[in-house]
Write an enzyme that holds these catalytic residues in place. Structure first.
Site, short mmCIF file in Angstrom:
data_model
loop_
_atom_site.label_atom_id
_atom_site.label_comp_id
_atom_site.label_asym_id
_atom_site.label_seq_id
_atom_site.Cartn_x
_atom_site.Cartn_y
_atom_site.Cartn_z
N HIS A 159 0.81 -1.23 0.00
CA HIS A 159 0.00 0.00 0.00
C HIS A 159 0.84 1.27 0.00
CE1 HIS A 159 -3.63 -2.26 0.34
NE2 HIS A 159 -3.30 -2.79 1.51
N HIS A 197 -6.22 -7.17 -0.94
CA HIS A 197 -6.39 -5.74 -1.18
C HIS A 197 -5.64 -5.29 -2.43
CE1 HIS A 197 -6.97 -6.25 3.23
NE2 HIS A 197 -7.98 -5.42 3.00
N ASP A 284 -4.79 -12.92 2.87
CA ASP A 284 -6.04 -12.43 3.44
C ASP A 284 -7.24 -12.71 2.52
OD1 ASP A 284 -4.79 -10.61 1.78
OD2 ASP A 284 -4.96 -8.90 3.14
#
Ligand code: OKP
Ligand code: MG
Ligand code: ZN
Length: 343
Positions: A159, A197, A284
């Site tokens: 990120h 993500h 995840d």
């Protein structure tokens, strides 16, 4: 394959994560890395090596000097202001406002971040540096002829933008490694992000370039973090047009559906004729993950690894997310074992 690991990850031990209007114990916690390491040893994946000291040179190929200086000094600046808790950004240079670096630490925290979920703490700088060193040491193994290596990075990185922290990330370990491959002579590098993500930092860093292709499979940003990047119409810009690919999936996505995206990604990587592959490895996507909404099972990670192995490229794995600590070791090592089984 060899694993690179540093116990200094432990310097990143935050007490707070702003979530749901309260401060919770962070999902991104030290036991994540320790559980993965135990499983690597238990399954005898291969030798576990400490990182060597790479210095900031390779980090500065991806991150700006002012951002790196900010991260290094942020904790001292914060505590100099007699703040009682951990350093949490709470104000940002939003639409219509000045994009200037303020003197005050509250302003600087906002300038260099995009979320409030990632508290800066005393050891955060040390751990972020160790995590980058872990990635670069594993990268060097692959550059020097190992078919694959596992960088057991913590904190994660995907990120982090060139000058932004957030989403538990400070240095973008996958991007730093991809750039290191380029600087050492690889012509084309592919970064494939299988974390639940969107890899917004990695996308952003290479968005205008054709020498590093970025692909991410992830939960629909209309519904989930990082909310403001990761849509399918983001395909790259200028010379980078056509070298970014986002594959977006809804809540409940099971492996047979996710796997179609993986096939698309693999076809793109093959057509690109990448010299080397970096996998931003988050687990995840697991059905029991506490903050995500895909439905992969532990057995699915073996199949994921097997498909990645069939690309037959020199491959660096950098550890990203995965928050069901009970299953994280099994799931990560399943990917790596599936990968090795395919070669
Ligand atoms: C990091 B990695 C929502 C908090 C959002 C951000 C998740 C960061 C995931 N209440 N937290 O990609 O696994
Ligand atoms: Mg992803
Ligand atoms: Zn994630």
């Amino acid at each position: 394959m060899k694993t690179v690991f540093s116990p200094l990850h432990n310097r990143r031990t935050a007490m707070t994560e702003l979530d749901g209007g309260i401060l919770i114990a962070p999902h991104e916690k030290p036991s994540r890395a320790e559980t993965i390491l135990s499983r690597v040893r238990q399954e005898q994946l291969g030798e576990v090596l400490p990182p060597s000291e790479s210095g900031l040179g390779p980090v500065l190929r991806v991150h700006t000097r002012d951002y790196v200086d900010f991260l290094r000094t942020s904790w001292v600046d914060w505590t100099a202001g007699d703040k009682p808790g951990e350093a949490i950004p709470a104000v940002w240079p939003a639409r219509g406002m000045q994009q200037r670096v303020p003197k005050d630490i509250d302003g600087r925290l906002g300038y260099y971040s995009f979320t409030a979920d990632t508290s800066i703490t005393e050891g955060t700088w040390d751990a972020a540096c160790a995590s980058a060193n872990v990635a670069l040491t594993a990268q060097a193994l692959v550059a020097n002829g190992e078919p694959a290596a596992f960088a057991l990075c913590r904190p994660p990185g995907h990120h982090a933008h060139a000058d932004l922290f957030g989403g538990y990330c400070f240095f973008n370990n996958a991007a730093i490694s991809a750039q290191a491959f380029r600087d050492q002579g690889a012509r084309r590098v592919a970064v494939l992000d299988v974390d639940f993500h969107h890899g917004n930092g990695t996308q952003s860093i290479f968005y205008q370039r054709d020498d590093v292709m970025t692909i991410s499979l992830h939960g629909d940003p209309d519904l989930v973090f990082p909310h403001f990047l990761g849509f399918e119409d983001e395909t790259g810009e200028g010379p980078g047009e056509g070298f970014n690919l986002n594959l977006v999936y809804p809540p409940g996505t099971p492996f047979p559906v996710w796997r179609e995206g993986l096939e698309t990604a693999c076809a793109r990587i093959e057509a690109y004729q990448a010299d080397v592959l970096v996998i931003a490895l988050g687990v995840d996507t697991f059905e029991q993950d506490p903050i995500s909404f895909f439905k992969l099972t532990s057995a699915d990670y073996l199949l994921m690894g097997e498909r990645l192995g069939r690309l037959n490229l020199p491959t660096l794995f950098t550890m990203e997310g995965g928050y069901d600590v009970d299953a994280i070791g099994v799931n990560v090592v399943n990917v790596l074992k599936g990968f090795e089984g395919a070669r």
